[in-house]
Design a protein around this motif. Sequence first.
Motif, mmCIF file in Angstrom:
data_model
loop_
_atom_site.group_PDB
_atom_site.id
_atom_site.type_symbol
_atom_site.label_atom_id
_atom_site.label_comp_id
_atom_site.label_asym_id
_atom_site.label_seq_id
_atom_site.Cartn_x
_atom_site.Cartn_y
_atom_site.Cartn_z
ATOM 1 N N UNK A 278 35.464 3.549 5.987
ATOM 2 C CA UNK A 278 35.998 2.600 5.010
ATOM 3 C C UNK A 278 35.603 3.002 3.591
ATOM 4 N N UNK A 279 34.372 3.464 3.447
ATOM 5 C CA UNK A 279 33.886 3.902 2.134
ATOM 6 C C UNK A 279 34.692 5.080 1.619
ATOM 7 N N UNK A 280 34.875 6.099 2.438
ATOM 8 C CA UNK A 280 35.601 7.286 2.010
ATOM 9 C C UNK A 280 37.066 6.965 1.706
ATOM 10 N N UNK A 281 37.657 6.089 2.506
ATOM 11 C CA UNK A 281 39.031 5.659 2.242
ATOM 12 C C UNK A 281 39.116 4.896 0.919
ATOM 13 N N UNK A 282 38.101 4.085 0.647
ATOM 14 C CA UNK A 282 38.046 3.296 -0.593
ATOM 15 C C UNK A 282 37.993 4.218 -1.809
ATOM 16 N N UNK A 283 37.146 5.229 -1.721
ATOM 17 C CA UNK A 283 37.029 6.187 -2.824
ATOM 18 C C UNK A 283 38.350 6.919 -3.029
ATOM 19 N N UNK A 284 38.944 7.349 -1.939
ATOM 20 C CA UNK A 284 40.206 8.107 -2.007
ATOM 21 C C UNK A 284 41.324 7.256 -2.603
ATOM 22 N N UNK A 285 41.365 5.999 -2.244
ATOM 23 C CA UNK A 285 42.466 5.129 -2.704
ATOM 24 C C UNK A 285 42.280 4.676 -4.144
ATOM 25 N N UNK A 286 41.101 4.920 -4.716
ATOM 26 C CA UNK A 286 40.862 4.523 -6.111
ATOM 27 C C UNK A 286 40.580 5.744 -6.981
#
Length: 286
Positions: A278-286
């Motif tokens: 979830x963290x890595x996806x969050x970084x990627x999406x922002x």
Amino acid sequence: MDKDLSSQSNQMNRRDFVYKTVAAAGFALAVLPIAHSAIMTDTEGIEAKDVKIPVGKLKIPAYQAMPKGTGPFPVLMISHEIFGLHEFIRDLCRRFAKLGFFAIAPDLYYRQGDVTKIKEIPDIIAKVVSKVTNEQVNGDLDATVKYLGSTKRANLDKITMTGFCWGGKATWLYAAHNPKIKSAIAWYGPLVPGPQQGNQKAPQMPIDIAATLKVPVLGLYGGKDTYITKEHVEQMEEVLDKGSSGSKIILYPDADHGFFADYRPTYNKDASDDALKQMLDWIKSH
């Protein structure tokens, strides 16, 4: 009787050996014994070292790790747990460096003392943590950003902040302090004020900045946490909904406080693996 005493003595010697060995490896004394699930990350393919960050007339210690090469690399600033800049936080820097980040963790307690050498948590809080102000932490993190720029290997247009436990609270507050960072991820950090003594003014807490927050923050919390409760999370979510940051909180029902800390008995691998994704996806999406 002599045999029993000898056996007890051998057990004590073994415990003492393990204690000293682990302490020498850089874990805070208050977290001993270390769980068998503790992850140890090597430096193959990355560069990792201790550095000093200028803050006014001081130079505060920090640990950094990044991929080999010239970069510039996306930045991940890490705010440590209540246990300070010990081996777990250093290992996280190496792990994230292997994922392509310039990861850096400053010692945010440096002025007040070295908590890694204190054995009891109440002493850590009374002697060090209670004396560390939000203003000091934000200032040290600002200085970290400036230091990153001086390295010429950090992409200052791609800065993410993350933190664990005490550092989770610091993450929420720094996201409010520095709207230029792209996103933040707060791991089980305190959200609401605790009980105050006498006329002491309550320090600013994440719930105080939730409505005006601009940076999108992902909160990762445990449903079994008795310190930061489900009620606290619900209070925070209610205030976040009044703002426009796009922040959100994920609550893992079967996870306790410190569920990402693989060196502690509260480590929950299933929750940790999903939260990291979830963290890595969050970084990627922002």
